[in-house]
Enzyme design. Structure first.
Site, PDB file in Angstrom:
ATOM      1  N   SER A  14       0.835  -1.193   0.000  1.00 62.35           N
ATOM      2  CA  SER A  14       0.000   0.000   0.000  1.00 62.35           C
ATOM      3  C   SER A  14       0.871   1.245   0.000  1.00 62.35           C
ATOM      4  O   SER A  14       2.007   1.231   0.493  1.00 62.35           O
ATOM      5  CB  SER A  14      -0.900   0.014   1.242  1.00 62.35           C
ATOM      6  OG  SER A  14      -1.546   1.264   1.391  1.00 62.35           O
TER       7      SER A  14
ATOM      8  N   TYR B  49      -2.255  -1.021  10.137  1.00 62.66           N
ATOM      9  CA  TYR B  49      -2.238  -1.356   8.712  1.00 62.66           C
ATOM     10  C   TYR B  49      -0.970  -0.805   8.066  1.00 62.66           C
ATOM     11  O   TYR B  49      -0.262  -1.521   7.351  1.00 62.66           O
ATOM     12  CB  TYR B  49      -3.475  -0.790   8.036  1.00 62.66           C
ATOM     13  CG  TYR B  49      -3.518  -1.016   6.542  1.00 62.66           C
ATOM     14  CD1 TYR B  49      -3.865  -2.251   6.013  1.00 62.66           C
ATOM     15  CD2 TYR B  49      -3.237   0.025   5.657  1.00 62.66           C
ATOM     16  CE1 TYR B  49      -3.920  -2.458   4.644  1.00 62.66           C
ATOM     17  CE2 TYR B  49      -3.296  -0.166   4.286  1.00 62.66           C
ATOM     18  CZ  TYR B  49      -3.633  -1.413   3.792  1.00 62.66           C
ATOM     19  OH  TYR B  49      -3.680  -1.609   2.425  1.00 62.66           O
TER      20      TYR B  49
ATOM     21  N   LYS C 176       2.171  -2.986   6.357  1.00 64.39           N
ATOM     22  CA  LYS C 176       2.554  -2.843   4.959  1.00 64.39           C
ATOM     23  C   LYS C 176       4.007  -2.367   4.828  1.00 64.39           C
ATOM     24  O   LYS C 176       4.707  -2.746   3.882  1.00 64.39           O
ATOM     25  CB  LYS C 176       1.606  -1.885   4.238  1.00 64.39           C
ATOM     26  CG  LYS C 176       0.182  -2.439   4.097  1.00 64.39           C
ATOM     27  CD  LYS C 176       0.150  -3.762   3.350  1.00 64.39           C
ATOM     28  CE  LYS C 176      -1.269  -4.228   3.070  1.00 64.39           C
ATOM     29  NZ  LYS C 176      -1.323  -5.515   2.341  1.00 64.39           N
TER      30      LYS C 176
END
Length: 247
Positions: A136, A149, A153
């Site tokens: 991401s 998150y 990533k």
């Protein structure tokens, strides 16, 4: 470019929805024998109806111990896309350790375990291969309520680079794609919210969210021999947003 994967076998995780589902269809169109892994059997059933040639595997990647058994009979893999992921939202001050553990288990640990299994087979067959990890833009840039998150990533990007160093001598290429916000069904409530959608598009020079097919097309390129000298890269699919320094 006419990309063909005839005679190749591909494995895509998180194949039931979004990027993974579109990617499975593209791989089948390009001639690859494609294995679709998802935790949701109903998604696999509907995908099988749309693409009868796929080989479905149901597995919850949160349970790393179940992965070797799930992949035991999948046979040799030439192309791997670690696409499955989870994005748990909470303000940093309230974020729960259990959510961190789950984020790392699905977004980092599972790709490592799967890649180890697949790469060992690639090395034994001496035919090389290509691995793409779906990361991401938020591995590089922070975003409110997505601290775990983003951290997971960023870890996946780091693992990608190390994988490329160690697997490169075996002719195995490893890259990540790092998309901006994409118009997935999961994100539909966000891109249909005018205020939130505008907040995102304001920092994207091309002025819109990414389409799922556009992300999938970059993955196809990275899997193919058209990118034969590309490895260890974190490839942004972000409409130029990372080039846009916003004060």
């Amino acid at each position: 470019m006419n990309v063909r994967f005839d005679g190749k076998r591909a494995l895509v995780t998180g194949a039931g929805k979004g990027i993974g589902r579109v990617l499975v269809k593209k791989l089948v169109e390009c001639g690859a024998e494609t294995i679709a892994l998802s935790r949701t059997q109903s998604d696999l059933d509907s995908l099988k109806q749309e693409c009868p040639s796929i080989i479905p595997i149901q597995c919850d990647l949160a349970d790393a111990d179940s992965i070797p058994n799930a992949l035991r009979d999948c046979g040799p893999i030439d192309l791997l896309v670690n696409n499955a992921g989870i994005a748990l939202t909470d303000q940093f001050i309230d974020a729960k350790p259990a959510d961190f553990d789950k984020s790392m288990a699905i977004n980092v640990k599972a790709p490592i375990v799967i890649s180890q299994i697949v790469a060992k087979g690639m090395i034994e067959r001496e035919n090389g291969g290509s691995i793409v990890n779906v990361s991401s833009k938020l591995s590089i840039r922070g975003f409110q309520n997505l601290s775990f998150y983003s951290a997971s990533k960023a870890a996946l990007d780091s693992v990608t680079r190390t994988m490329s160093l160690e697997l490169g001598p075996h002719n195995i290429r490893v890259n990540s794609v790092n998309p901006t916000a994409a118009r997935t069904k999961l994100a539909k409530p966000l891109w249909e919210d005018p205020a939130f959608a505008q907040r995102i598009t304001d920092v994207i020079p091309v002025g819109r969210w990414a389409e799922v097919s556009e992300v999938a097309s970059v993955i196809i390129f990275l899997l193919s021999d058209f990118s034969i000298m590309v490895t260890g890269s974190n490839v942004l699919v972000d409409g130029g947003s990372m080039a846009n320094f916003v004060l």
